[in-house]
Design a protein around this motif. Structure first.
Motif, PDB file in Angstrom:
ATOM      1  N   ASP A  24       0.800  -1.226   0.000  1.00 56.78           N
ATOM      2  CA  ASP A  24       0.000   0.000   0.000  1.00 56.78           C
ATOM      3  C   ASP A  24       0.834   1.279   0.000  1.00 56.78           C
ATOM      4  OD1 ASP A  24      -2.367  -1.387  -0.155  1.00 56.78           O
ATOM      5  OD2 ASP A  24      -2.672  -1.428   2.013  1.00 56.78           O
ATOM      6  N   PRO A  25       1.903   1.378   0.790  1.00 56.11           N
ATOM      7  CA  PRO A  25       2.689   2.625   0.748  1.00 56.11           C
ATOM      8  C   PRO A  25       3.262   2.917  -0.638  1.00 56.11           C
ATOM      9  CG  PRO A  25       3.300   1.313   2.665  1.00 56.11           C
ATOM     10  CD  PRO A  25       2.403   0.462   1.812  1.00 56.11           C
ATOM     11  N   PHE A  26       3.632   1.874  -1.370  1.00 52.86           N
ATOM     12  CA  PHE A  26       4.174   2.061  -2.712  1.00 52.86           C
ATOM     13  C   PHE A  26       3.075   2.478  -3.682  1.00 52.86           C
ATOM     14  CE2 PHE A  26       6.863  -1.069  -0.577  1.00 52.86           C
ATOM     15  CZ  PHE A  26       8.075  -0.407  -0.635  1.00 52.86           C
ATOM     16  N   LEU A  27       1.918   1.852  -3.560  1.00 53.87           N
ATOM     17  CA  LEU A  27       0.786   2.213  -4.413  1.00 53.87           C
ATOM     18  C   LEU A  27       0.382   3.662  -4.188  1.00 53.87           C
ATOM     19  CD1 LEU A  27      -1.369  -1.016  -4.056  1.00 53.87           C
ATOM     20  CD2 LEU A  27       0.041  -0.343  -6.003  1.00 53.87           C
ATOM     21  N   ASP A  28       0.348   4.089  -2.936  1.00 53.45           N
ATOM     22  CA  ASP A  28       0.001   5.474  -2.619  1.00 53.45           C
ATOM     23  C   ASP A  28       1.019   6.441  -3.214  1.00 53.45           C
ATOM     24  OD1 ASP A  28      -2.192   4.535  -1.221  1.00 53.45           O
ATOM     25  OD2 ASP A  28      -1.206   4.672   0.737  1.00 53.45           O
ATOM     26  N   ALA A  29       2.289   6.113  -3.107  1.00 53.99           N
ATOM     27  CA  ALA A  29       3.344   6.995  -3.623  1.00 53.99           C
ATOM     28  C   ALA A  29       3.290   7.111  -5.143  1.00 53.99           C
ATOM     29  CB  ALA A  29       4.713   6.490  -3.180  1.00 53.99           C
ATOM     30  N   LEU A  30       2.881   6.035  -5.824  1.00 52.22           N
ATOM     31  CA  LEU A  30       2.855   6.026  -7.291  1.00 52.22           C
ATOM     32  C   LEU A  30       1.515   6.467  -7.871  1.00 52.22           C
ATOM     33  CD1 LEU A  30       4.828   2.733  -7.928  1.00 52.22           C
ATOM     34  CD2 LEU A  30       5.590   5.071  -8.396  1.00 52.22           C
ATOM     35  N   ALA A  31       0.517   6.702  -7.040  1.00 47.47           N
ATOM     36  CA  ALA A  31      -0.827   7.035  -7.518  1.00 47.47           C
ATOM     37  C   ALA A  31      -0.853   8.203  -8.502  1.00 47.47           C
ATOM     38  CB  ALA A  31      -1.761   7.286  -6.340  1.00 47.47           C
ATOM     39  N   PRO A  32      -0.107   9.280  -8.279  1.00 53.83           N
ATOM     40  CA  PRO A  32      -0.184  10.402  -9.221  1.00 53.83           C
ATOM     41  C   PRO A  32       0.648  10.208 -10.494  1.00 53.83           C
ATOM     42  CG  PRO A  32       1.225  10.987  -7.365  1.00 53.83           C
ATOM     43  CD  PRO A  32       0.640   9.639  -7.069  1.00 53.83           C
ATOM     44  N   PHE A  33       1.420   9.133 -10.589  1.00 52.67           N
ATOM     45  CA  PHE A  33       2.300   8.945 -11.746  1.00 52.67           C
ATOM     46  C   PHE A  33       1.494   8.736 -13.023  1.00 52.67           C
ATOM     47  CE2 PHE A  33       4.502   6.098 -14.688  1.00 52.67           C
ATOM     48  CZ  PHE A  33       5.622   6.865 -14.958  1.00 52.67           C
ATOM     49  N   GLU A  34       1.913   9.426 -14.080  1.00 47.75           N
ATOM     50  CA  GLU A  34       1.331   9.225 -15.404  1.00 47.75           C
ATOM     51  C   GLU A  34       2.469   9.196 -16.405  1.00 47.75           C
ATOM     52  OE1 GLU A  34      -1.556  11.583 -18.465  1.00 47.75           O
ATOM     53  OE2 GLU A  34      -2.108  11.569 -16.349  1.00 47.75           O
ATOM     54  N   GLY A  35       2.759   8.031 -16.924  1.00 50.76           N
ATOM     55  CA  GLY A  35       3.861   7.870 -17.857  1.00 50.76           C
ATOM     56  C   GLY A  35       3.457   8.216 -19.284  1.00 50.76           C
ATOM     57  N   ALA A  36       4.415   8.082 -20.188  1.00 51.74           N
ATOM     58  CA  ALA A  36       4.171   8.337 -21.601  1.00 51.74           C
ATOM     59  C   ALA A  36       3.281   7.234 -22.193  1.00 51.74           C
ATOM     60  CB  ALA A  36       5.504   8.384 -22.355  1.00 51.74           C
ATOM     61  N   ARG A  37       2.498   7.582 -23.192  1.00 46.31           N
ATOM     62  CA  ARG A  37       1.652   6.598 -23.873  1.00 46.31           C
ATOM     63  C   ARG A  37       2.507   5.753 -24.806  1.00 46.31           C
ATOM     64  NH1 ARG A  37      -4.234   8.399 -25.105  1.00 46.31           N
ATOM     65  NH2 ARG A  37      -4.698   9.515 -23.191  1.00 46.31           N
ATOM     66  N   TRP A  38       2.142   4.467 -24.924  1.00 45.70           N
ATOM     67  CA  TRP A  38       2.817   3.575 -25.848  1.00 45.70           C
ATOM     68  C   TRP A  38       1.834   2.527 -26.302  1.00 45.70           C
ATOM     69  CZ3 TRP A  38       4.150  -1.244 -23.198  1.00 45.70           C
ATOM     70  CH2 TRP A  38       4.044  -1.171 -21.822  1.00 45.70           C
ATOM     71  N   ARG A  39       2.037   2.032 -27.521  1.00 46.91           N
ATOM     72  CA  ARG A  39       1.131   1.036 -28.114  1.00 46.91           C
ATOM     73  C   ARG A  39       1.441  -0.348 -27.572  1.00 46.91           C
ATOM     74  NH1 ARG A  39      -1.717   2.674 -32.726  1.00 46.91           N
ATOM     75  NH2 ARG A  39      -1.103   4.759 -33.369  1.00 46.91           N
ATOM     76  N   ALA A  77     -11.273   6.292 -32.777  1.00 44.37           N
ATOM     77  CA  ALA A  77     -12.116   6.119 -31.598  1.00 44.37           C
ATOM     78  C   ALA A  77     -11.273   6.052 -30.341  1.00 44.37           C
ATOM     79  CB  ALA A  77     -12.946   4.842 -31.749  1.00 44.37           C
ATOM     80  N   GLY A  78     -10.783   7.171 -29.916  1.00 47.72           N
ATOM     81  CA  GLY A  78     -10.049   7.169 -28.665  1.00 47.72           C
ATOM     82  C   GLY A  78      -8.608   7.611 -28.814  1.00 47.72           C
ATOM     83  N   GLY A  79      -8.223   8.080 -29.969  1.00 47.08           N
ATOM     84  CA  GLY A  79      -6.880   8.610 -30.133  1.00 47.08           C
ATOM     85  C   GLY A  79      -5.895   7.594 -30.667  1.00 47.08           C
ATOM     86  N   PRO A  80      -4.640   7.979 -30.759  1.00 45.03           N
ATOM     87  CA  PRO A  80      -3.614   7.146 -31.396  1.00 45.03           C
ATOM     88  C   PRO A  80      -3.274   5.889 -30.626  1.00 45.03           C
ATOM     89  CG  PRO A  80      -2.636   9.138 -30.480  1.00 45.03           C
ATOM     90  CD  PRO A  80      -4.125   9.268 -30.338  1.00 45.03           C
ATOM     91  N   THR A  81      -3.602   5.819 -29.340  1.00 42.44           N
ATOM     92  CA  THR A  81      -3.277   4.612 -28.597  1.00 42.44           C
ATOM     93  C   THR A  81      -4.473   3.667 -28.478  1.00 42.44           C
ATOM     94  OG1 THR A  81      -3.771   5.711 -26.510  1.00 42.44           O
ATOM     95  CG2 THR A  81      -1.461   5.703 -27.240  1.00 42.44           C
ATOM     96  N   GLY A  82      -5.577   4.016 -29.083  1.00 43.79           N
ATOM     97  CA  GLY A  82      -6.741   3.145 -29.086  1.00 43.79           C
ATOM     98  C   GLY A  82      -7.453   3.225 -27.821  1.00 43.79           C
TER      99      GLY A  82
END
Length: 82
Positions: A24-39, A77-82
């Protein structure tokens, strides 16, 4: 990448040594992370069998437990990553 080994894009969901390690502490720390999109063409569940022998240079072994092909929604329908 400057590494000399073949690299495959992946996402590690969790890794912990021992039973009952609280994640849980790791999940909480990573919650705001948003990485780059990839197919993604396939979703594979892979087990990492980490070395336990203490032999220098020993590498982990990876075991695909299950794999599922993914079908995108396409560009319209939903952008370049589908």
């Amino acid at each position: 990448m400057e590494e000399h080994r073949r690299y495959r894009a992946h996402l590690t969901l969790a890794r912990a040594r021992g039973e009952g390690v609280p994640l849980d502490p790791f999940l909480d720390a990573l919650a705001p992370f948003e990485g780059a999109r990839w197919r993604v063409g396939e979703l594979a569940l892979v087990r990492s069998n980490l070395p336990v022998g203490g032999v220098r240079g020993e590498q982990p072994r990876y075991e695909t437990l299950e794999a599922w092909p993914l079908e995108g929604r396409g560009e319209g329908a939903g952008g370049p990553t589908g």
